[in-house]
Design an enzyme around this catalytic site. Structure first.
Site, PDB file in Angstrom:
ATOM      1  N   LYS A 185     -18.332  67.718 -69.661  1.00 34.68           N
ATOM      2  CA  LYS A 185     -17.401  68.017 -70.748  1.00 34.68           C
ATOM      3  C   LYS A 185     -16.758  69.365 -70.444  1.00 34.68           C
ATOM      4  O   LYS A 185     -17.434  70.292 -69.985  1.00 34.68           O
ATOM      5  CB  LYS A 185     -18.181  68.063 -72.069  1.00 34.68           C
ATOM      6  CG  LYS A 185     -17.328  68.278 -73.304  1.00 34.68           C
ATOM      7  CD  LYS A 185     -18.174  68.188 -74.575  1.00 34.68           C
ATOM      8  CE  LYS A 185     -17.364  68.374 -75.841  1.00 34.68           C
ATOM      9  NZ  LYS A 185     -18.181  68.252 -77.064  1.00 34.68           N
ATOM     10  N   SER A 194     -16.498  65.116 -80.578  1.00 39.11           N
ATOM     11  CA  SER A 194     -15.508  65.738 -79.734  1.00 39.11           C
ATOM     12  C   SER A 194     -15.678  65.400 -78.259  1.00 39.11           C
ATOM     13  O   SER A 194     -14.803  65.730 -77.457  1.00 39.11           O
ATOM     14  CB  SER A 194     -15.589  67.268 -79.910  1.00 39.11           C
ATOM     15  OG  SER A 194     -16.859  67.746 -79.480  1.00 39.11           O
ATOM     16  N   SER A 241     -21.154  65.199 -82.015  1.00 38.53           N
ATOM     17  CA  SER A 241     -20.222  64.907 -80.924  1.00 38.53           C
ATOM     18  C   SER A 241     -20.811  64.240 -79.685  1.00 38.53           C
ATOM     19  O   SER A 241     -20.061  63.885 -78.777  1.00 38.53           O
ATOM     20  CB  SER A 241     -19.515  66.180 -80.491  1.00 38.53           C
ATOM     21  OG  SER A 241     -18.560  66.521 -81.454  1.00 38.53           O
TER      22      SER A 241
HETATM   23  N1  GLN Z   1     -17.005  66.405 -86.162  1.00 41.66           N
HETATM   24  C1  GLN Z   1     -17.745  67.638 -86.234  1.00 41.66           C
HETATM   25  C2  GLN Z   1     -16.800  68.802 -86.290  1.00 41.66           C
HETATM   26  O1  GLN Z   1     -15.649  68.587 -86.168  1.00 41.66           O
HETATM   27  C3  GLN Z   1     -18.717  67.767 -85.104  1.00 41.66           C
HETATM   28  C4  GLN Z   1     -18.088  68.123 -83.808  1.00 41.66           C
HETATM   29  C5  GLN Z   1     -19.114  68.410 -82.758  1.00 41.66           C
HETATM   30  O2  GLN Z   1     -20.254  67.946 -82.825  1.00 41.66           O
HETATM   31  N2  GLN Z   1     -18.723  69.201 -81.781  1.00 41.66           N
HETATM   32  O3  GLN Z   1     -17.180  69.913 -86.451  1.00 41.66           O
END
Ligand code: GLN
EC number: 6.3.5.7
Length: 483
Positions: free
Chosen positions: A76, A151, A175
């Protein structure tokens, strides 16, 4: 060749059926051919990959072994990679070449993993759809009109489309698990402190945790083995021995106590997902597990608490991107304030700016007690609920997401609607617990995930349950059409 899992690749390399270099060539060609449909990569690292593959082949020829030796993966794009762009999905870091490797990157490279590239992601890991990336949205290989989740949507889409067997990802509020659910993968968020965050660009430091995304629990065990462990460079890394995760896969589930929280089956859950969850419970019962209804009474407060704490930490972490030290700088600033304002205004996208403003507001002197402090108290209550539940059960099971992957753009005008989709995943981050999502069926041709949660440092138990489930079901083997 591209259908092989990490475990199959390790066996093939050990039996000299193919070399890491051959496999790497095949996958790089496949990425070049198919990724334009998905947009799952931000950067490809062909030269690095081929040199790492050759080096891994040479190490094997010298008698070295190891499940990751010569295994192709991707990172990532928030894991720092020395000399390679590390963008975090943001215009702010479009020109940033990391001066060092993240601990996760260095550990996996030392184990002989081959880095094919850096995967697309929501900007600064903020999002549940992978639509906020500066490099454009990622598409779900199961249906190109739908989101892959976020994400870590790039890692998920690439692995689901068989562009590579596994990838690293991070999970601040879901995510790893949510994109795993949306793309029919197995994804594991480890216990907070299990995997080093050094060189992992911070979103919300008390919630962020790196982990593996792969097609099977067996492969998650292999990748986690290479990622986990104490790191003196990360003050929140925990000095706890790393067990042999692959060795725990085959334990019997006889007598395993699985708790199913009654709060999970509220009105917001798509009934077709509820049915898949019940089916997975029946499957695990057949394997000897004992099911018990439990309660997590504070779950309803978790989303508001998370969406105060995460932006608060983000507003602090992202203050370093000021146009002075590194990253994007605006053209012809009139003075210092203008340089700050325009560099940040032009370098950050809309969702990141929204979170910074919410976070700075919640932390401001007049509102700190009302929002941030209250959210921290709720965080403790959420943790206490889990501690009480784990006195009665060994594993907690439920849906990973309330709905299957939505259409691209469907939630763009309503950020809160997207936040609500995190209802089942964020509690594990608030409490620091490990969680795993595994494939459990389909709704309208889109994959559905079941989430397992375990007590601290019981990643082996999660992998064990998921592996046993995968020995008796075939959801995880399904391949999206066209890939
Ligand atoms: N959807 C959550 C956020 O936007 C989690 C994102 C994540 O785990 N990086 O904060």
């Amino acid at each position: 060749m591209h259908h092989m899992t990490l475990a199959e690749i390790a066996r093939g390399l050990a039996d000299k059926k193919f070399s890491s270099e051959e496999l790497t060539q095949v996958l790089l060609a496949r990425i070049a051919q198919l990724d334009p449909q998905l947009n799952s990569f931000i950067s490809l690292t062909q030269e690095l990959a081929l040199s790492q593959a050759k080096a891994a082949d040479a190490r094997r020829a010298n008698g070295e072994t190891g499940a990751l030796l010569g295994a192709p993966i991707a990172h990532k794009d928030l894991f720092c990679t020395q000399g390679i762009r590390t963008s975090c999905g943001s215009k702010m870091l479009d020109n940033f070449k990391a001066p060092y490797d993240a601990t996760v990157v260095a550990k996996l490279a030392a184990a002989g993993a081959v880095t094919l590239g850096k995967t697309n992601m929501d900007e600064f890991a903020m999002g549940s759809a992978n639509e906020s990336s500066y490099y454009g949205a990622v598409k779900n290989p199961w249906n190109l009109e739908h989101v892959p989740g976020g994400s870590s949507g790039g890692s998920a889409a690439a692995v689901a489309a068989r562009l590579l067997p596994a990838a690293t990802a991070t999970d601040t509020g879901g995510s790893i698990r949510q994109p795993a659910a949306f793309t029919n993968l197995t994804g594991l968020k480890p216990t907070y402190g299990r995997v080093s965050r050094w060189g992992m660009i911070a979103y919300a430091s008390s919630l962020d945790q790196g982990g593996p995304l792969a097609r099977t629990a067996e492969d998650c065990a292999i990748l986690l083995q290479g990622m986990a462990g104490f790191d003196p460079n990360d003050s929140t890394s925990i000095d706890e021995p790393v067990p042999d995760y692959s060795a725990s896969l085959n334990s019997s589930l006889q007598g395993l106590r699985i708790g199913v929280p009654k709060e999970y089956f509220s009105a917001g859950l798509d009934p077709r997902i509820a049915e898949r969850v019940h089916n997975s419970v029946k499957e695990l019962e057949k394997l000897g597990a004992v099911i018990k209804e439990i309660s997590l009474p504070n779950m309803q407060h978790a989303i508001p608490a998370y969406y105060v704490i995460a932006p608060a930490e983000a507003s602090s972490n992202l203050s370093r991107f000021d146009g002075v030290r590194f990253g994007y700088r605006c053209e012809n600033p009139e003075n210092l304030i203008d340089l700050y304002k325009r560099s940040r205004g032009e370098g950050f996208g809309a969702e990141v700016q929204r979170r910074i403003m919410v976070g700075a507001y919640a932390l401001s002197a007049g509102y700190y007690d009302a929002y941030y402090l209250k959210a921290q108290k709720i965080r403790r209550l959420v943790k206490n609920d889990f501690m009480a539940a784990f006195n009665e059960v060994d594993i907690i099971l439920g849906p990973t997401t309330p709905n299957p992957a939505w259409k691209l753009g469907a939630k763009n005008s309503d950020p809160v609607a997207e936040y609500l989709e995190d209802v089942y995943t964020i509690t594990a981050n608030l409490a620091g617990l490990p969680g795993l999502s595994m494939p459990a069926g389909f709704v309208d041709g889109l994959p559905v995930g079941v989430q397992l949660l375990a007590p601290y440092f019981q990643e082996g138990r999660l992998l064990n349950v998921a592996h046993q489930y995968q020995l008796h079901t075939d959801w995880h083997t399904r391949t999206p059409q066209g890939f």
